[in-house]
Write a protein that holds these residues in place. Structure first.
Motif, PDB file in Angstrom:
ATOM      1  N   PRO A   1      14.396  88.051  54.188  1.00  0.00           N
ATOM      2  CA  PRO A   1      15.210  86.976  53.792  1.00  0.00           C
ATOM      3  C   PRO A   1      14.694  85.842  54.237  1.00  0.00           C
ATOM      4  N   SER A   2      13.673  85.444  55.710  1.00  0.00           N
ATOM      5  CA  SER A   2      13.267  84.704  56.337  1.00  0.00           C
ATOM      6  C   SER A   2      11.833  84.066  55.172  1.00  0.00           C
ATOM      7  N   ASN A   3      12.025  85.099  54.297  1.00  0.00           N
ATOM      8  CA  ASN A   3      10.192  84.712  53.263  1.00  0.00           C
ATOM      9  C   ASN A   3      10.457  84.762  51.805  1.00  0.00           C
ATOM     10  N   PRO A   4      11.664  84.200  50.850  1.00  0.00           N
ATOM     11  CA  PRO A   4      12.181  84.678  49.829  1.00  0.00           C
ATOM     12  C   PRO A   4      10.846  84.503  48.743  1.00  0.00           C
ATOM     13  N   PRO A   5      10.534  85.368  47.936  1.00  0.00           N
ATOM     14  CA  PRO A   5       9.641  85.707  47.138  1.00  0.00           C
ATOM     15  C   PRO A   5       9.883  84.064  46.186  1.00  0.00           C
ATOM     16  N   GLY A   6       8.855  84.097  45.207  1.00  0.00           N
ATOM     17  CA  GLY A   6       8.834  82.470  44.673  1.00  0.00           C
ATOM     18  C   GLY A   6       9.082  82.882  43.252  1.00  0.00           C
ATOM     19  N   PRO A   7       8.396  82.243  42.710  1.00  0.00           N
ATOM     20  CA  PRO A   7       8.664  82.025  41.182  1.00  0.00           C
ATOM     21  C   PRO A   7       7.346  83.314  40.535  1.00  0.00           C
ATOM     22  N   PRO A   8       7.518  83.129  39.269  1.00  0.00           N
ATOM     23  CA  PRO A   8       6.034  83.734  38.968  1.00  0.00           C
ATOM     24  C   PRO A   8       4.686  83.237  39.097  1.00  0.00           C
ATOM     25  N   PHE A   9       3.704  83.060  39.438  1.00  0.00           N
ATOM     26  CA  PHE A   9       2.559  82.418  39.779  1.00  0.00           C
ATOM     27  C   PHE A   9       1.425  83.098  39.113  1.00  0.00           C
ATOM     28  N   ASN A  10       1.240  81.512  37.910  1.00  0.00           N
ATOM     29  CA  ASN A  10      -0.130  81.462  37.629  1.00  0.00           C
ATOM     30  C   ASN A  10      -1.697  81.376  38.328  1.00  0.00           C
ATOM     31  N   ALA A  11      -1.623  82.069  38.499  1.00  0.00           N
ATOM     32  CA  ALA A  11      -3.451  82.331  39.599  1.00  0.00           C
ATOM     33  C   ALA A  11      -4.387  82.142  38.501  1.00  0.00           C
ATOM     34  N   LEU A  12      -4.505  81.866  37.245  1.00  0.00           N
ATOM     35  CA  LEU A  12      -5.826  81.521  36.680  1.00  0.00           C
ATOM     36  C   LEU A  12      -5.434  80.044  37.265  1.00  0.00           C
ATOM     37  N   ALA A  13      -4.198  78.945  36.489  1.00  0.00           N
ATOM     38  CA  ALA A  13      -4.452  78.729  36.384  1.00  0.00           C
ATOM     39  C   ALA A  13      -4.390  77.329  38.444  1.00  0.00           C
ATOM     40  N   ALA A  14      -4.462  78.231  39.303  1.00  0.00           N
ATOM     41  CA  ALA A  14      -4.509  78.156  40.811  1.00  0.00           C
ATOM     42  C   ALA A  14      -5.978  77.645  41.158  1.00  0.00           C
TER      43      ALA A  14
ATOM     44  N   THR B   1       4.935  82.650  48.109  1.00  0.00           N
ATOM     45  CA  THR B   1       6.732  82.380  47.940  1.00  0.00           C
ATOM     46  C   THR B   1       7.011  80.322  47.983  1.00  0.00           C
ATOM     47  N   ASN B   2       7.941  80.624  47.920  1.00  0.00           N
ATOM     48  CA  ASN B   2       8.712  78.637  47.503  1.00  0.00           C
ATOM     49  C   ASN B   2       7.476  78.055  48.403  1.00  0.00           C
ATOM     50  N   ALA B   3       7.964  78.390  49.582  1.00  0.00           N
ATOM     51  CA  ALA B   3       7.226  76.847  50.218  1.00  0.00           C
ATOM     52  C   ALA B   3       5.652  77.430  50.228  1.00  0.00           C
ATOM     53  N   GLU B   4       5.512  78.619  50.011  1.00  0.00           N
ATOM     54  CA  GLU B   4       3.648  78.396  50.003  1.00  0.00           C
ATOM     55  C   GLU B   4       3.367  77.861  48.825  1.00  0.00           C
ATOM     56  N   LEU B   5       4.331  78.086  47.720  1.00  0.00           N
ATOM     57  CA  LEU B   5       3.716  77.439  46.234  1.00  0.00           C
ATOM     58  C   LEU B   5       3.368  75.778  46.410  1.00  0.00           C
TER      59      LEU B   5
ATOM     60  N   GLY C   1       0.754  70.573  46.655  1.00  0.00           N
ATOM     61  CA  GLY C   1      -0.057  69.812  47.096  1.00  0.00           C
ATOM     62  C   GLY C   1      -1.301  69.689  47.525  1.00  0.00           C
ATOM     63  N   ILE C   2      -1.987  70.034  48.404  1.00  0.00           N
ATOM     64  CA  ILE C   2      -2.809  70.302  48.504  1.00  0.00           C
ATOM     65  C   ILE C   2      -4.018  69.937  47.487  1.00  0.00           C
ATOM     66  N   LEU C   3      -3.337  70.984  46.206  1.00  0.00           N
ATOM     67  CA  LEU C   3      -4.222  70.797  44.592  1.00  0.00           C
ATOM     68  C   LEU C   3      -4.061  70.179  43.638  1.00  0.00           C
ATOM     69  N   TRP C   4      -3.204  69.079  44.519  1.00  0.00           N
ATOM     70  CA  TRP C   4      -3.203  67.441  44.416  1.00  0.00           C
ATOM     71  C   TRP C   4      -2.399  67.918  42.065  1.00  0.00           C
ATOM     72  N   CYS C   5      -1.366  68.490  42.428  1.00  0.00           N
ATOM     73  CA  CYS C   5      -0.798  69.169  40.684  1.00  0.00           C
ATOM     74  C   CYS C   5       0.103  69.205  41.620  1.00  0.00           C
ATOM     75  N   ALA C   6       1.937  69.101  39.949  1.00  0.00           N
ATOM     76  CA  ALA C   6       2.727  69.424  40.424  1.00  0.00           C
ATOM     77  C   ALA C   6       3.431  71.021  40.614  1.00  0.00           C
ATOM     78  N   PRO C   7       4.132  71.275  41.144  1.00  0.00           N
ATOM     79  CA  PRO C   7       4.433  72.839  41.257  1.00  0.00           C
ATOM     80  C   PRO C   7       4.367  74.246  40.162  1.00  0.00           C
ATOM     81  N   GLY C   8       5.382  73.370  38.600  1.00  0.00           N
ATOM     82  CA  GLY C   8       5.493  74.009  38.014  1.00  0.00           C
ATOM     83  C   GLY C   8       4.066  74.354  37.044  1.00  0.00           C
ATOM     84  N   GLU C   9       2.987  73.181  37.790  1.00  0.00           N
ATOM     85  CA  GLU C   9       1.542  73.398  37.122  1.00  0.00           C
ATOM     86  C   GLU C   9       0.787  75.070  37.567  1.00  0.00           C
ATOM     87  N   LEU C  10       1.942  75.074  38.636  1.00  0.00           N
ATOM     88  CA  LEU C  10       1.374  76.916  38.867  1.00  0.00           C
ATOM     89  C   LEU C  10       1.916  78.061  38.836  1.00  0.00           C
TER      90      LEU C  10
END
Length: 238
Positions: A10-23, A66-70, A75-84
Protein backbone atom coordinates in the motif's frame (compact mmCIF):
# COMPACT_ATOMS: atom_id res chain seq x y z
CA UNK A 1 22.00 -5.81 -4.89
CA UNK A 2 18.98 -3.86 -6.13
CA UNK A 3 16.06 -3.45 -3.82
CA UNK A 4 12.69 -4.20 -5.33
CA UNK A 5 9.77 -3.65 -3.05
CA UNK A 6 6.60 -5.71 -3.32
CA UNK A 7 4.36 -4.21 -6.03
CA UNK A 8 1.18 -4.59 -4.00
CA UNK A 9 2.49 -2.77 -0.95
CA UNK A 10 0.00 0.00 0.00
CA UNK A 11 2.89 2.39 0.69
CA UNK A 12 4.45 1.67 -2.68
CA UNK A 13 1.65 1.30 -5.26
CA UNK A 14 2.63 0.02 -8.71
CA UNK A 15 3.09 2.57 -11.45
CA UNK A 16 1.64 2.74 -14.96
CA UNK A 17 3.00 0.53 -17.78
CA UNK A 18 6.68 1.37 -18.16
CA UNK A 19 8.44 1.96 -21.48
CA UNK A 20 11.81 0.38 -20.70
CA UNK A 21 13.20 1.00 -24.19
CA UNK A 22 12.40 4.73 -24.00
CA UNK A 23 14.14 5.00 -20.62
CA UNK A 24 17.26 3.33 -21.97
CA UNK A 25 17.33 5.51 -25.09
CA UNK A 26 16.83 8.75 -23.13
CA UNK A 27 19.62 7.86 -20.71
CA UNK A 28 21.99 7.02 -23.54
CA UNK A 29 21.12 10.25 -25.37
CA UNK A 30 22.17 12.20 -22.28
CA UNK A 31 25.44 10.31 -22.07
CA UNK A 32 24.56 9.00 -18.61
CA UNK A 33 25.28 5.63 -17.10
CA UNK A 34 22.92 3.75 -14.76
CA UNK A 35 25.11 4.89 -11.86
CA UNK A 36 24.47 8.56 -12.75
CA UNK A 37 20.72 7.99 -12.86
CA UNK A 38 20.74 6.15 -9.54
CA UNK A 39 22.87 8.85 -7.89
CA UNK A 40 20.54 11.60 -9.10
CA UNK A 41 17.45 9.80 -7.81
CA UNK A 42 19.07 9.27 -4.42
CA UNK A 43 20.38 12.82 -3.99
CA UNK A 44 17.74 14.92 -5.74
CA UNK A 45 14.61 12.90 -5.01
CA UNK A 46 15.32 11.26 -1.68
CA UNK A 47 15.15 7.66 -2.90
CA UNK A 48 18.14 6.15 -1.07
CA UNK A 49 17.49 2.57 -2.16
CA UNK A 50 17.85 3.25 -5.91
CA UNK A 51 21.01 1.58 -7.20
CA UNK A 52 22.49 1.13 -10.68
CA UNK A 53 21.27 -2.46 -10.58
CA UNK A 54 17.70 -1.28 -10.03
CA UNK A 55 17.96 1.17 -12.93
CA UNK A 56 19.25 -1.64 -15.15
CA UNK A 57 16.39 -3.87 -14.00
CA UNK A 58 13.90 -1.19 -15.05
CA UNK A 59 15.55 -0.80 -18.45
CA UNK A 60 15.51 -4.57 -19.04
CA UNK A 61 11.84 -4.87 -18.14
CA UNK A 62 12.60 -7.10 -15.14
CA UNK A 63 10.63 -4.78 -12.87
CA UNK A 64 8.91 -1.41 -13.24
CA UNK A 65 9.18 1.84 -11.27
CA UNK A 66 6.36 2.96 -9.00
CA UNK A 67 4.61 6.28 -9.55
CA UNK A 68 7.08 8.15 -7.31
CA UNK A 69 10.07 6.43 -8.91
CA UNK A 70 8.75 7.15 -12.41
CA UNK A 71 8.38 10.86 -11.60
CA UNK A 72 11.94 10.97 -10.20
CA UNK A 73 13.34 9.07 -13.17
CA UNK A 74 11.66 11.48 -15.60
CA UNK A 75 13.24 14.38 -13.72
CA UNK A 76 16.71 12.87 -13.97
CA UNK A 77 16.23 12.11 -17.67
CA UNK A 78 14.85 15.58 -18.43
CA UNK A 79 11.60 14.31 -19.90
CA UNK A 80 7.90 14.26 -19.12
CA UNK A 81 6.67 11.21 -17.19
CA UNK A 82 4.41 10.42 -20.13
CA UNK A 83 7.49 9.74 -22.28
CA UNK A 84 8.32 6.82 -20.01
CA UNK A 85 4.86 5.27 -20.09
CA UNK A 86 4.15 2.47 -22.56
CA UNK A 87 0.84 2.13 -24.37
CA UNK A 88 -1.68 0.80 -21.85
CA UNK A 89 -3.26 -2.54 -22.64
CA UNK A 90 -5.26 -3.61 -19.59
CA UNK A 91 -8.09 -1.88 -17.76
CA UNK A 92 -5.83 -1.22 -14.79
CA UNK A 93 -3.07 0.23 -16.98
CA UNK A 94 -5.50 2.60 -18.70
CA UNK A 95 -6.84 3.78 -15.36
CA UNK A 96 -3.36 4.38 -13.98
CA UNK A 97 -2.21 6.15 -17.15
CA UNK A 98 -5.15 8.55 -16.72
CA UNK A 99 -4.34 9.04 -13.05
CA UNK A 100 -7.86 8.08 -11.95
CA UNK A 101 -8.47 6.34 -8.63
CA UNK A 102 -10.36 3.02 -8.76
CA UNK A 103 -12.95 4.51 -6.39
CA UNK A 104 -13.71 7.24 -8.92
CA UNK A 105 -14.04 4.83 -11.82
CA UNK A 106 -16.36 2.57 -9.82
CA UNK A 107 -18.51 5.54 -8.80
CA UNK A 108 -18.82 6.99 -12.31
CA UNK A 109 -19.50 3.61 -13.88
CA UNK A 110 -21.98 2.60 -11.18
CA UNK A 111 -20.30 -0.56 -9.90
CA UNK A 112 -19.32 -1.26 -6.32
CA UNK A 113 -15.60 -0.90 -5.70
CA UNK A 114 -14.96 -4.53 -4.82
CA UNK A 115 -16.58 -5.76 -8.03
CA UNK A 116 -14.69 -3.23 -10.11
CA UNK A 117 -11.33 -4.18 -8.59
CA UNK A 118 -12.10 -7.84 -9.26
CA UNK A 119 -12.74 -7.02 -12.93
CA UNK A 120 -9.42 -5.16 -13.08
CA UNK A 121 -7.59 -8.08 -11.53
CA UNK A 122 -9.12 -10.75 -13.75
CA UNK A 123 -9.40 -8.67 -16.92
CA UNK A 124 -12.99 -9.86 -17.22
CA UNK A 125 -15.22 -6.82 -17.77
CA UNK A 126 -18.86 -7.56 -16.92
CA UNK A 127 -20.47 -4.14 -17.18
CA UNK A 128 -23.66 -3.59 -19.15
CA UNK A 129 -23.94 -1.27 -22.16
CA UNK A 130 -24.49 1.87 -20.08
CA UNK A 131 -21.65 1.03 -17.71
CA UNK A 132 -19.36 0.24 -20.63
CA UNK A 133 -20.11 3.63 -22.20
CA UNK A 134 -19.36 5.33 -18.87
CA UNK A 135 -16.09 3.41 -18.58
CA UNK A 136 -15.00 4.51 -22.05
CA UNK A 137 -15.79 8.13 -21.18
CA UNK A 138 -14.08 8.31 -17.79
CA UNK A 139 -10.90 6.62 -19.09
CA UNK A 140 -11.11 8.34 -22.50
CA UNK A 141 -10.76 5.03 -24.30
CA UNK A 142 -10.46 4.88 -28.07
CA UNK A 143 -12.61 2.23 -29.73
CA UNK A 144 -9.65 -0.19 -30.19
CA UNK A 145 -8.69 0.25 -26.53
CA UNK A 146 -12.31 -0.15 -25.43
CA UNK A 147 -12.61 -3.42 -27.34
CA UNK A 148 -9.36 -4.67 -25.79
CA UNK A 149 -10.03 -3.77 -22.14
CA UNK A 150 -13.58 -5.13 -22.20
CA UNK A 151 -12.29 -8.52 -23.33
CA UNK A 152 -13.78 -8.41 -26.84
CA UNK A 153 -10.55 -8.48 -28.85
CA UNK A 154 -10.34 -12.27 -29.07
CA UNK A 155 -13.93 -12.46 -30.32
CA UNK A 156 -13.20 -9.70 -32.83
CA UNK A 157 -10.15 -11.58 -34.12
CA UNK A 158 -12.23 -14.74 -34.54
CA UNK A 159 -14.91 -12.91 -36.54
CA UNK A 160 -12.38 -11.07 -38.68
CA UNK A 161 -10.52 -14.26 -39.58
CA UNK A 162 -13.78 -15.81 -40.71
CA UNK A 163 -14.82 -12.70 -42.64
CA UNK A 164 -11.44 -12.58 -44.34
CA UNK A 165 -11.24 -16.21 -45.35
CA UNK A 166 -14.90 -16.98 -46.13
CA UNK A 167 -17.53 -14.37 -47.15
CA UNK A 168 -17.17 -10.96 -45.52
CA UNK A 169 -20.79 -9.93 -46.21
CA UNK A 170 -22.14 -12.29 -43.56
CA UNK A 171 -19.96 -10.82 -40.82
CA UNK A 172 -20.86 -7.14 -40.98
CA UNK A 173 -23.49 -7.31 -38.23
CA UNK A 174 -21.56 -9.66 -35.89
CA UNK A 175 -18.44 -7.47 -36.13
CA UNK A 176 -20.54 -4.33 -35.55
CA UNK A 177 -21.79 -5.78 -32.26
CA UNK A 178 -18.21 -6.12 -31.04
CA UNK A 179 -16.80 -2.96 -32.62
CA UNK A 180 -19.63 -0.47 -33.23
CA UNK A 181 -18.70 1.40 -36.41
CA UNK A 182 -20.57 3.05 -39.25
CA UNK A 183 -21.96 0.27 -41.42
CA UNK A 184 -20.58 1.76 -44.62
CA UNK A 185 -17.08 2.00 -43.19
CA UNK A 186 -17.30 -1.50 -41.78
CA UNK A 187 -18.38 -2.97 -45.12
CA UNK A 188 -15.47 -1.25 -46.90
CA UNK A 189 -12.96 -2.46 -44.30
CA UNK A 190 -14.14 -6.07 -44.33
CA UNK A 191 -14.12 -6.13 -48.13
CA UNK A 192 -10.59 -4.72 -48.16
CA UNK A 193 -9.33 -7.30 -45.67
CA UNK A 194 -10.96 -10.10 -47.64
CA UNK A 195 -9.43 -8.94 -50.92
CA UNK A 196 -6.00 -8.41 -49.35
CA UNK A 197 -5.98 -11.92 -47.91
CA UNK A 198 -7.16 -13.47 -51.15
CA UNK A 199 -4.38 -11.60 -52.92
CA UNK A 200 -1.81 -13.04 -50.52
CA UNK A 201 -3.13 -16.53 -51.09
CA UNK A 202 -3.60 -16.34 -54.88
CA UNK A 203 -0.12 -17.67 -55.56
CA UNK A 204 -0.73 -20.63 -53.27
CA UNK A 205 -3.74 -21.68 -55.33
CA UNK A 206 -2.02 -21.24 -58.71
CA UNK A 207 -0.34 -23.96 -60.73
CA UNK A 208 2.48 -25.49 -58.77
CA UNK A 209 0.83 -24.81 -55.43
CA UNK A 210 2.47 -21.44 -54.90
CA UNK A 211 5.39 -20.85 -52.60
CA UNK A 212 5.95 -21.31 -48.91
CA UNK A 213 6.50 -17.53 -48.77
CA UNK A 214 2.96 -16.97 -50.04
CA UNK A 215 1.52 -19.29 -47.43
CA UNK A 216 3.57 -17.68 -44.68
CA UNK A 217 2.44 -14.21 -45.77
CA UNK A 218 -1.18 -15.33 -45.57
CA UNK A 219 -0.71 -16.77 -42.09
CA UNK A 220 1.03 -13.61 -40.91
CA UNK A 221 -1.84 -11.52 -42.27
CA UNK A 222 -4.36 -13.53 -40.26
CA UNK A 223 -2.23 -13.43 -37.11
CA UNK A 224 -2.21 -9.63 -37.29
CA UNK A 225 -5.85 -9.40 -38.38
CA UNK A 226 -6.95 -7.11 -35.52
CA UNK A 227 -4.10 -4.67 -36.17
CA UNK A 228 -4.86 -4.79 -39.90
CA UNK A 229 -8.53 -4.12 -39.16
CA UNK A 230 -7.88 -1.02 -37.05
CA UNK A 231 -5.32 0.28 -39.56
CA UNK A 232 -7.96 0.03 -42.31
CA UNK A 233 -10.50 1.78 -40.07
CA UNK A 234 -8.05 4.63 -39.34
CA UNK A 235 -7.53 5.17 -43.08
CA UNK A 236 -11.23 5.94 -43.40
CA UNK A 237 -11.85 7.85 -40.20
CA UNK A 238 -8.61 9.80 -39.81
Amino acid sequence: MCRVRHPSSPSNPPGPPFNALAARRLRAALGMGPEHVAHGMRVSYGLPYVTPDLVIAWERGMTAPTNAELTALAGILWCAPGELIARPRTLREHRMARGVAPEDVARVVGIDLRSYLRMEETGDWRGNERQSAALAEVLRLSLPDFVAVTGREERLAELLRSATTIRWQGYVRPVAKVAPLDRGILEEVLQELHEDYQGHMAATLSWGGGSSDSQETGRAFLEAIVENFWAAVRKRTG
